[in-house]
Design a protein around this motif. Structure first.
Motif, PDB file in Angstrom:
ATOM      1  N   UNK A 143     -14.939  -0.027  17.863  1.00  0.00           N
ATOM      2  CA  UNK A 143     -13.776  -0.743  18.366  1.00  0.00           C
ATOM      3  C   UNK A 143     -13.877  -0.877  19.870  1.00  0.00           C
ATOM      4  N   UNK A 144     -13.058  -1.746  20.408  1.00  0.00           N
ATOM      5  CA  UNK A 144     -13.012  -1.903  21.856  1.00  0.00           C
ATOM      6  C   UNK A 144     -11.640  -2.391  22.267  1.00  0.00           C
ATOM      7  N   UNK A 145     -11.328  -2.179  23.531  1.00  0.00           N
ATOM      8  CA  UNK A 145     -10.133  -2.794  24.088  1.00  0.00           C
ATOM      9  C   UNK A 145     -10.531  -4.084  24.790  1.00  0.00           C
ATOM     10  N   UNK A 146      -9.577  -4.703  25.441  1.00  0.00           N
ATOM     11  CA  UNK A 146      -9.880  -5.863  26.279  1.00  0.00           C
ATOM     12  C   UNK A 146      -9.964  -7.177  25.538  1.00  0.00           C
ATOM     13  N   UNK A 147      -9.588  -7.182  24.243  1.00  0.00           N
ATOM     14  CA  UNK A 147      -9.729  -8.421  23.477  1.00  0.00           C
ATOM     15  C   UNK A 147      -8.401  -9.105  23.165  1.00  0.00           C
ATOM     16  N   UNK A 200      -9.885   4.247  29.411  1.00  0.00           N
ATOM     17  CA  UNK A 200      -8.685   4.735  28.729  1.00  0.00           C
ATOM     18  C   UNK A 200      -7.551   3.710  28.712  1.00  0.00           C
ATOM     19  N   UNK A 201      -7.373   2.999  29.823  1.00  0.00           N
ATOM     20  CA  UNK A 201      -6.280   2.027  29.905  1.00  0.00           C
ATOM     21  C   UNK A 201      -6.352   1.036  28.745  1.00  0.00           C
ATOM     22  N   UNK A 202      -7.578   0.617  28.429  1.00  0.00           N
ATOM     23  CA  UNK A 202      -7.735  -0.350  27.354  1.00  0.00           C
ATOM     24  C   UNK A 202      -7.282   0.226  26.022  1.00  0.00           C
TER      25      UNK A 202
END
Ligand SMILES: Cc1cc2nc3c(=O)[nH]c(=O)nc-3n(C[C@H](O)[C@H](O)[C@H](O)COP(=O)(O)OP(=O)(O)OC[C@H]3O[C@@H](n4cnc5c(N)ncnc54)[C@H](O)[C@@H]3O)c2cc1C
Lengths: 92, 499
Positions: free
Chosen positions: B56-60, B203-205
């Motif tokens: 998984x990832x953030x930013x999307x 972490x923010x993401x």
């Protein structure tokens, strides 16, 4: 360690790690013009000095005033004194 | 036309190749493995697809940085982004704490969850998340008003305050400390050694919302490969680069096992410790070569790849990852009892791709931190051949599966082990030095590795440079290409316009 001994060690670091000619490494030699270092070398210089002398350079600010090898010697002396006085205030 | 050779076809290599070809470079990519994609590559066993380096990832989300970059690259419409729903989380069992805690992917929801379990720590919890938000507001990738150049310059020097400083100033509760440090598993550096800004960049993401992509990392790689093909970029696979050719301090090309290739620029994306042996010593100073060789690395992992038949379908696995972790600030370092620290992702449950012979198997992956030293003894030919390595992997896999079963009742019903990966696997399949899954450590004790080198035309990119993870490696490509063209600001503006 005396100032003189310290300077000899700085010379050794520059000769070995940066592969510079020992007779170029006078106190007056300027890092950027005469020794040919550039901004890319600055980080490596800090890393090499940390390794050799155990001094931590915390920011770019303190490097700005460094033009010559002698300036570098002064910087190391200053940081070393700061670290010593801190150790005396907070003995482990 | 300026010719660029990109070494490595992971997310950073493919992204760099695309950005360069858009800026008029004639680009070729060289990949050592038989297939492109690096850590994004999905491998199959018995037709069940397994992800390695992308869960998984953030930013999307809309308006977020990775989405904007992918839109700029033209792959946004070619992949299906799947947001974790509200109830999705990293569900954490902390040693010595009676109940599992849900680390939700939202500032509000994780705060509420933690306040429910730790009402007396209210002040510290609020202060913690507020600080992370404040730090995020100083990072240009998350607050696009902040100038990029100054931020990048500040990364060259080690940070002064760590994640551990923040956490210990907010709480002394060991279980809470573990949950607050959870995102370190995505950069691989201990809380005491990671600078607060570097940690926040990951972490923010997580606290903004997490996403995955249908058909996993392979879908991202395939989309990039398609756009690259359309742009006329050649991707050479089974083409390990052996040497970077230089003349008078300038890059002139690369040497692969099948021949030489001329280039004006070379972008190197594998682990930087591998660079010194590939460039003649005239180009790079000894001090720099030693610094690259001595870089401290992130953890390695031991992984069990397995599957559950869909008949025994388990909704609990779809949008929740499961963790068992030691208390206080010990992760991500391998534990004394390795099987007591693990994380599990039912990635096959999120996928539209059918799996197994009847399309009914769902991939489940169990990972634990590992040391290079655990696997290294098996690297010597005879022992490996004698089967000791296979026996070791099997017994480690069994221990890990039993630990999951003991900790999470019924979660793995019907699970069968299909494959394993050890630090040696990462060394062999991805050229990871000492099996380090996130490359070099982005610690406070270590200076950054920049894009530019002393050899003109030789550039670094990838997870060991700017930041780690899929997002970090993608952004590293942006920064490297910006340095190559000398116009990072324009590139950065064009990406921001895709928000
Ligand atoms: C188990 C695991 C789980 C992870 N989970 C996540 C996650 O959930 N979310 C997330 O954001 N990140 C995750 N990551 C991290 C993420 O996968 C990486 O940070 C990112 O993919 C790295 O991309 P890269 O392009 O820098 O390197 P890579 O993808 O490693 O690409 C480098 C490429 O260079 C090639 N290469 C090496 N030497 C040569 C040579 N001499 N010649 C030619 N080619 C060469 C390699 O074969 C490789 O393909 C995970 C990583 C691992 C290992």
């Amino acid at each position: 360690m005396t100032e003189e001994e310290l300077f000899t060690r700085i010379q050794t670091v520059f000769a070995e790690e940066f592969e510079l000619e020992p007779d170029q490494l006078t106190p007056e030699a300027t890092l950027f013009e005469e020794l040919g270092l550039d901004s890319l070398d600055a980080v490596d210089m800090v890393v090499a000095l940390e390794k050799e002398f155990g001094v931590k350079v915390k920011d770019e600010e303190s490097l700005r005033s460094v033009r010559t090898l002698d300036d570098l010697l002064r910087l190391i002396l200053t940081i070393r004194d700061q670290m010593n006085s801190r150790d005396q205030e907070n003995p482990a | 036309m300026r010719r660029a050779a990109v070494i490595g076809s992971g997310i950073s290599g493919l992204t760099a190749a695309l950005l360069l070809s858009r800026r008029g470079f004639a680009v070729s990519v060289f990949e050592k493995q038989r297939e492109a994609g690096g850590a994004l590559h999905r491998f199959r066993r018995g037709s069940i697809p397994f992800d390695v380096g992308f869960h998984y990832t953030g930013g999307l989300g809309h308006g977020e940085i990775l989405r904007a970059l992918w839109r700029h690259c033209g792959i946004d419409g070619k992949i299906t982004i799947l947001p974790f729903p509200e109830q999705g989380s990293d569900c954490v069992r902390v040693e010595g704490f009676p109940e599992p805690i849900h680390a939700y992917f939202s500032y509000e929801r994780i705060t509420d969850e933690l306040l429910r379990f730790f009402p007396r720590e209210k002040k510290g919890i609020l202060q913690f998340f507020q600080t992370i938000r404040d730090v995020a507001a100083s990072i240009p990738f998350y607050n696009m008003e902040v100038p990029l150049a100054g931020f990048l310059q500040s990364l060259a020097f080690p940070e002064q305050s760590s994640l551990a400083d923040l956490i210990t100033s907010c709480t002394a509760n060991p279980a809470l400390q573990t949950v607050l440090s959870l995102p370190v598993l995505l950069h691989g550096v201990r809380p005491g050694n990671i600078g607060l800004t570097m940690h926040t960049s990951v972490a923010h993401l997580m606290y903004q919302g997490m996403y995955t992509v249908d058909r996993g990392g392979q879908a991202i790689a395939d989309a990039l490969l398609q756009v690259l093909r359309e742009a006329g970029v050649t991707v050479h696979t089974s083409a390990p680069v052996e040497h970077i050719l230089t003349e008078n301090g300038r890059v002139t090309g690369i040497r692969t096992s099948t021949g030489d290739f001329d280039a004006d620029d070379v972008v190197f994306t594998p682990h930087p410790s591998l660079l010194p042996d590939m460039v003649s010593s005239a180009g790079l100073r000894k001090v720099y070569r030693n610094r690259l060789r001595d870089l401290e690395n992130t953890l390695s992992m031991f992984i069990v790849f397995g599957a559950i038949e869909e008949a025994k379908h388990n909704e609990r696995l779809r949008w929740t990852n499961y963790y068992s972790l030691p208390a206080s600030l010990k992760i991500p370092t391998p534990c004394d009892r390795p099987e007591q620290c693990f994380f599990l992702s039912g990635c096959g449950y999120r996928d539209t791709e059918g799996a197994g012979k009847n399309g009914k198997d769902r991939a489940v992956i169990i990972m634990r931190p590992a040391n290079w030293e655990e696997a290294e003894p098996f690297d010597r030919g005879p022992r490996k051949r004698a089967g000791a390595y296979s026996r070791w992997k099997k017994s480690e896999a069994d221990r890990l599966v039993s630990a999951v079963q003991a900790n999470w009742d019924g979660l793995l019903n019907g699970f069968r082990v299909i494959n394993t990966a050890s630090p040696l696997t990462f060394r062999d399949e991805l050229s990871y030095v000492r099996g380090a899954v996130y490359g070099r450590q982005h610690t406070m004790n270590q200076f950054g590795v920049g894009a530019r080198t002393k050899v003109s035309g030789l550039w670094l990119s990838g997870q060991s440079t700017l930041m780690t993870g899929v997002l970090g490696a993608s952004l590293s490509a942006l920064v490297t290409v910006g340095s190559m063209t000398g116009d990072l600001e324009t590139l950065w503006r064009e990406v921001r316009e895709c928000v």
